[in-house]
Each structure stands twice: as C-alpha cells, then as structure tokens.
Design a protein around this motif. Sequence first.
Motif, PDB file in Angstrom:
ATOM      1  N   VAL A  55       0.848  -1.189   0.000  1.00 16.81           N
ATOM      2  CA  VAL A  55       0.000   0.000   0.000  1.00 16.81           C
ATOM      3  C   VAL A  55       0.889   1.247   0.000  1.00 16.81           C
ATOM      4  N   ILE A  56       0.607   2.168  -0.915  1.00 17.51           N
ATOM      5  CA  ILE A  56       1.301   3.454  -0.919  1.00 17.51           C
ATOM      6  C   ILE A  56       0.609   4.342   0.111  1.00 17.51           C
ATOM      7  N   ALA A  57       1.276   4.562   1.216  1.00 12.61           N
ATOM      8  CA  ALA A  57       0.640   5.224   2.358  1.00 12.61           C
ATOM      9  C   ALA A  57       0.530   6.724   2.171  1.00 12.61           C
ATOM     10  N   GLU A  58       1.648   7.371   1.817  1.00  6.66           N
ATOM     11  CA  GLU A  58       1.693   8.831   1.859  1.00  6.66           C
ATOM     12  C   GLU A  58       2.568   9.400   0.756  1.00  6.66           C
ATOM     13  N   VAL A  59       2.192  10.566   0.320  1.00  8.16           N
ATOM     14  CA  VAL A  59       3.068  11.449  -0.449  1.00  8.16           C
ATOM     15  C   VAL A  59       3.242  12.703   0.396  1.00  8.16           C
ATOM     16  N   LEU A  84      -0.295  16.750  -4.027  1.00  9.93           N
ATOM     17  CA  LEU A  84      -1.635  16.165  -3.953  1.00  9.93           C
ATOM     18  C   LEU A  84      -2.014  15.544  -5.290  1.00  9.93           C
ATOM     19  N   ASP A  85      -1.689  16.220  -6.369  1.00 14.95           N
ATOM     20  CA  ASP A  85      -1.938  15.660  -7.696  1.00 14.95           C
ATOM     21  C   ASP A  85      -1.145  14.371  -7.887  1.00 14.95           C
ATOM     22  N   LEU A  86       0.122  14.370  -7.454  1.00  9.11           N
ATOM     23  CA  LEU A  86       0.938  13.161  -7.543  1.00  9.11           C
ATOM     24  C   LEU A  86       0.307  12.027  -6.738  1.00  9.11           C
ATOM     25  N   ALA A  87      -0.110  12.314  -5.517  1.00 10.79           N
ATOM     26  CA  ALA A  87      -0.745  11.295  -4.677  1.00 10.79           C
ATOM     27  C   ALA A  87      -1.971  10.712  -5.356  1.00 10.79           C
ATOM     28  N   ALA A  92      -2.033   6.938  -3.798  1.00 10.94           N
ATOM     29  CA  ALA A  92      -1.642   6.954  -2.387  1.00 10.94           C
ATOM     30  C   ALA A  92      -2.867   7.179  -1.506  1.00 10.94           C
ATOM     31  N   ARG A  93      -2.807   6.672  -0.301  1.00  4.85           N
ATOM     32  CA  ARG A  93      -3.930   6.875   0.614  1.00  4.85           C
ATOM     33  C   ARG A  93      -4.104   8.342   0.982  1.00  4.85           C
ATOM     34  N   CYS A  94      -2.984   9.087   1.018  1.00  4.39           N
ATOM     35  CA  CYS A  94      -3.111  10.504   1.338  1.00  4.39           C
ATOM     36  C   CYS A  94      -1.886  11.274   0.891  1.00  4.39           C
ATOM     37  N   CYS A  95      -2.051  12.567   0.781  1.00  5.91           N
ATOM     38  CA  CYS A  95      -0.966  13.532   0.711  1.00  5.91           C
ATOM     39  C   CYS A  95      -0.940  14.218   2.070  1.00  5.91           C
ATOM     40  N   VAL A  96       0.237  14.361   2.657  1.00  3.06           N
ATOM     41  CA  VAL A  96       0.303  14.886   4.022  1.00  3.06           C
ATOM     42  C   VAL A  96       1.282  16.043   4.118  1.00  3.06           C
ATOM     43  N   ASN A  97       0.874  17.043   4.868  1.00  2.77           N
ATOM     44  CA  ASN A  97       1.710  18.161   5.264  1.00  2.77           C
ATOM     45  C   ASN A  97       1.277  18.556   6.666  1.00  2.77           C
ATOM     46  N   ILE A  98       2.015  19.424   7.318  1.00  2.13           N
ATOM     47  CA  ILE A  98       1.477  20.092   8.498  1.00  2.13           C
ATOM     48  C   ILE A  98       0.740  21.337   8.011  1.00  2.13           C
ATOM     49  N   HIS A 137      -8.974  10.070  -5.977  1.00  2.00           N
ATOM     50  CA  HIS A 137      -8.519   8.799  -5.414  1.00  2.00           C
ATOM     51  C   HIS A 137      -7.836   8.951  -4.062  1.00  2.00           C
ATOM     52  N   THR A 138      -7.400  10.135  -3.732  1.00  2.00           N
ATOM     53  CA  THR A 138      -6.628  10.325  -2.504  1.00  2.00           C
ATOM     54  C   THR A 138      -7.236  11.435  -1.669  1.00  2.00           C
ATOM     55  N   PHE A 139      -6.571  11.760  -0.562  1.00  2.00           N
ATOM     56  CA  PHE A 139      -7.057  12.767   0.374  1.00  2.00           C
ATOM     57  C   PHE A 139      -5.902  13.679   0.781  1.00  2.00           C
ATOM     58  N   TYR A 140      -6.219  14.935   1.031  1.00  2.00           N
ATOM     59  CA  TYR A 140      -5.249  15.851   1.614  1.00  2.00           C
ATOM     60  C   TYR A 140      -5.430  15.804   3.126  1.00  2.00           C
ATOM     61  N   THR A 141      -4.315  15.657   3.860  1.00  2.00           N
ATOM     62  CA  THR A 141      -4.389  15.530   5.310  1.00  2.00           C
ATOM     63  C   THR A 141      -3.366  16.447   5.972  1.00  2.00           C
ATOM     64  N   LEU A 142      -3.618  16.764   7.230  1.00  2.00           N
ATOM     65  CA  LEU A 142      -2.702  17.563   8.040  1.00  2.00           C
ATOM     66  C   LEU A 142      -2.195  16.721   9.197  1.00  2.00           C
TER      67      LEU A 142
END
Length: 277
Positions: A55-59, A84-87, A92-98, A137-142
């Motif tokens: 599973v590709i967890a994060e970008v 996010l576009d790459l994810a 990927a399950r999510c794109c993550v940043n703070i 397909h993915t989600f933006y997360t903090l």
Amino acid sequence: MRLGGPIFDDYYDPENWIQALKRHGYRAALWPLAADAEEQKLEAYVEAAARADIVIAEVGAWSNPLSGDETERRDAIALCQRQLDLADRVGARCCVNIAGSRGEQWDGPHPDNLTQETFDMIVDTVREIIDAVKPSHTFYTLEPMPWIYPDSAESYLELLRAIDRPRFAVHFDPVNLINSPARYYNNGTFICDFIDKLGPYIKSCHAKDTLLSGRLTVHLDEVRAGLGYLNYSVLLQHLDALDGDMPLIIEHLSSDDECMQAADYIRIAAKNIGIQL
C-alpha cells in the motif's frame, strides 16, 4: 494494519525498491519518486507496488503554507497542489503536510499559531489546495502538531467541519499530540478518544514514541518506538479495528538498524495482542 518506514537501501528501479521493502517486512510504503518523474516510471512503481501487495501510504508535501513571506507561502501552496496531484495519480492513501507556522521555523511554535485568525487561514489554504487539484482517489491531510492546529481531536473535528471538503481527511501522529504531562500519562485514553472521534477519517499514521524527563519545566522528547511511554497496545488495537490496510509508518530515525529495532518492538507489541502486521 500495515507497517512501513524509511528505506536506507540504494535502489534503482521498482523491483529493487520492492525487494528493499520486503527485506524490512514492510507492507506499506512512502512514495519514493518526485512529481516530475517520467509518467512511465511512475506507472512502473505503482504496478510494482500493486503486484507485491504494498500500500502506498503517503506522499509528503512538507512546506509552510502559512509563511509570513508571501513568496514562500505561494511556493508552498503550489508544492502542496503538485504533491496532492501526484498522490492522486499514484493512488496513495493521502498527501500529508502540516498546516504550517506563522513563525520563521516552518514547523515551530509562534504566538499566533493557535489563534482564530490562523485557524481561518488554514481553512482557506486547505480549500485552495484541494479545489485546485480536485482529487478523486486520494485525500489531503494535516499531520497534527503540539503547537499548531490541529492539536487535538476537537480542533481536527472543527477543521473538518470548517473546510467542508470530502477529500480532506485525517493524519494521526499521537506523539505530536502529546504536549503535556496529563496527555503523556493518560495517552491510552487520549488515543482512544481521538480514534473514537476521528477514526473513519484517518488515512495514515506515524509511529514513534515520547519520553518525559525530570528536567524543569516540561521536557517531552521524541524517541524510538519502545523507548518511551506511548501505549502501543491501545494504539495498535484501535487502529487495527478501523481498517485492515491502515498504514503505520516509522519515522524520524537515522539508520537502518534503528528502524529495524522500532519495527521489532511494534511487531512484538502487535503479536502480544493478537494483531498481524
């Protein structure tokens, strides 16, 4: 649940990457390529992961979209949109940043970080990132932080409601949320409460540990999993109940040996409560 972590091996193609992941026993992975990699290469890594049941967890989109420097802020938002576009493209399950910081240190404390003005800035910024990409397909997360929103289950719930985008979701890092002795000593209860409130929205998690020292005033240090006080039995049990593919990603270690020690500790903790990683 699926354990993952950083790879220190040299790899030159998708099959070497998969072999490195398997050598560590990982079933989840951080995405290894940049957004500007050739499409054919991206597809080859995606296909290799699918064949190996990885599973590709994060970008990651690590940057400061709240910077007081307007050029830095706009560059950060653009980076988040690209990542996010790459994810989305690689599944990927999510794109993550703070969320970012109002100070010079991109992930550091600042007097304005926990204000209504900053909360509103985060809402506007996350909407701008998601609306520009429109992921399917993915989600933006903090990733939560001890001194930046979201810093609790309640503030994360408030952000979910305020941002009001179906492709905004939750990243869970319990160590980053333990910012007081009360949370430290009661972290099992805190973990339960966070997952009870936000469980359906959690897309990926980070694995590390925290240790409170006796130095005044309060010193909480991040340490390798197994060297601190985090209640891994509670964390693993509650995460596993959410989603069989939930990634738990070891982070912030500087060597292969450290990662293996952290992974061994987590696997033993899981085995002791009947969970397969």
